[in-house]
Enzyme design. Sequence first.
Site, short mmCIF file in Angstrom:
data_model
loop_
_atom_site.label_atom_id
_atom_site.label_comp_id
_atom_site.label_asym_id
_atom_site.label_seq_id
_atom_site.Cartn_x
_atom_site.Cartn_y
_atom_site.Cartn_z
CE LYS A 162 -4.18 -1.95 -0.35
NZ LYS A 162 -5.08 -1.40 -1.34
CG ASP A 191 -4.33 -0.34 -4.67
OD1 ASP A 191 -4.18 0.18 -5.14
OD2 ASP A 191 -5.16 -1.40 -4.18
CD GLU A 217 -4.80 -2.58 -7.38
OE1 GLU A 217 -4.38 -3.47 -8.02
OE2 GLU A 217 -5.32 -2.58 -6.63
CG ASP A 242 -9.10 -2.11 -6.50
OD1 ASP A 242 -10.61 -2.56 -7.21
OD2 ASP A 242 -8.57 -1.94 -5.64
CE LYS A 266 -10.53 -4.87 -5.14
NZ LYS A 266 -10.34 -3.61 -4.06
CD GLN A 294 -13.17 -3.96 -2.39
OE1 GLN A 294 -13.51 -3.93 -2.97
NE2 GLN A 294 -13.50 -3.17 -1.17
C1 MUC Z 1 -7.54 -2.72 -2.72
O1 MUC Z 1 -7.28 -3.37 -3.53
O2 MUC Z 1 -7.59 -1.16 -3.13
C2 MUC Z 1 -8.62 -1.28 -0.12
C3 MUC Z 1 -9.47 -0.46 -0.51
C4 MUC Z 1 -10.72 -1.18 -1.35
O3 MUC Z 1 -11.34 -1.03 -1.38
O4 MUC Z 1 -9.71 -2.27 -0.96
C5 MUC Z 1 -8.62 -2.47 -0.46
C6 MUC Z 1 -7.93 -3.10 -1.49
MG MG Z 2 -6.52 -1.40 -5.08
#
Ligand code: MUC
Ligand code: MG
Length: 367
Positions: A162, A191, A217, A242, A266, A294
């Site tokens: 992240k 991401d 991402e 995403d 997702k 998710q």
């Molecule tokens: C992600 O891939 O972003 C964090 C916020 C969300 O909506 O999903 C997660 C993972």
């Molecule tokens: Mg994401």
Amino acid sequence: MKIRAVEAIPYAIPYVKPLRFASGELHVAEHVLVRIVTDDGIVGIAEAPPRPFTYGETQASIKAIIDSIFAPQIIGDDPYDREAVAVKLHRTVGNHTAKAAIDMALWDILGQSAGISVTDLLGGYTDRLQVSHMLGFEEPGAMVAEAERMRATHGIRTFKVKVGRRPIQLDIDVCRALRGRFGDEITLYIDGNRGWTAAESARALDAMSDLGLSFAEELCPADDVIGRRWLAAQARIPLFADESATRPAEIAREVLDGGVTGISIKTARTGFTGSLRILGLCEGLGVDVVIGNQIDGQLGSLCNLAFGAAFERTTRRPAELSNFLDMSDDLLQRPLLIENGELRVAESAGLGADIDSDKLTHYRTDG
Ligand code: MUC
Ligand code: MG
């Protein structure tokens, strides 16, 4: 076969440690278990994880929309009439995870009724997926230690880091520490959950150009239309969408506008039926996909696994299936086991998931 009842059961299970990322943080998994019962006694299940910071749904809104609108619309329908059910649900805009959970619970029913796993019903490509683990914001040392633990305990060798903090150096230091510790033994990608501007994203990608990131991402917001195109034109690694592109039309726009070259699928937000359509669209557009997380519990991860294992294109990258490991407990009778960096599809009809009724009684929050 007819749908006799649709239940939406809220429950809350604390995380062992909070998961933090640019758009929010989670301390407790406040999800909704969706249970659909047919007139011949089959029970299909799925979970809906509310993510208000991404889609606006809350645990209370998911329960309310299912109880007050979706359940009355589909009770009496045949679960095989998936398209007719989908058309009814889509009369209401939004509410992605509520719709997705209903869709997946119906596929669970179809699988059980046919005596076939959902993976085989969907495509039957393989029985396993490589797992990628998501590392939330912490100090570099703690994130490296978590990756070490995931590798030692579960054999996981792909990590999604992240990013999206300011100053950008905070996240660059983490990625550099991970690459420094593991070298080429791990696959790394990032991401940003829209946390940076396009200019910050470009600077960060430049600063990490020697780290072999496999993709990035949602570094900056999709509403920054020109900024995203500018970034994509100079990026040397694929950029994935995403949360900014979850409907087929959004995906087509984002890809054709040149903002991204990859899409996160997702099942928590598009179910099996919607995810199938998105996968076909991605194939047609020639864009790469990843099975995304998710922040699902075990049931949601099982759904992602069932879908991802069904098709060749979704097996090309490790799938994000492990963040249930951050939860202090879960609802399944047979917990998911990640071994040698893989999750395997159970040889059971439907999703192959059974809820532990004692745990559900303990964690449900509706009295
Ligand atoms: C992600 O891939 O972003 C964090 C916020 C969300 O909506 O999903 C997660 C993972
Ligand atoms: Mg994401």
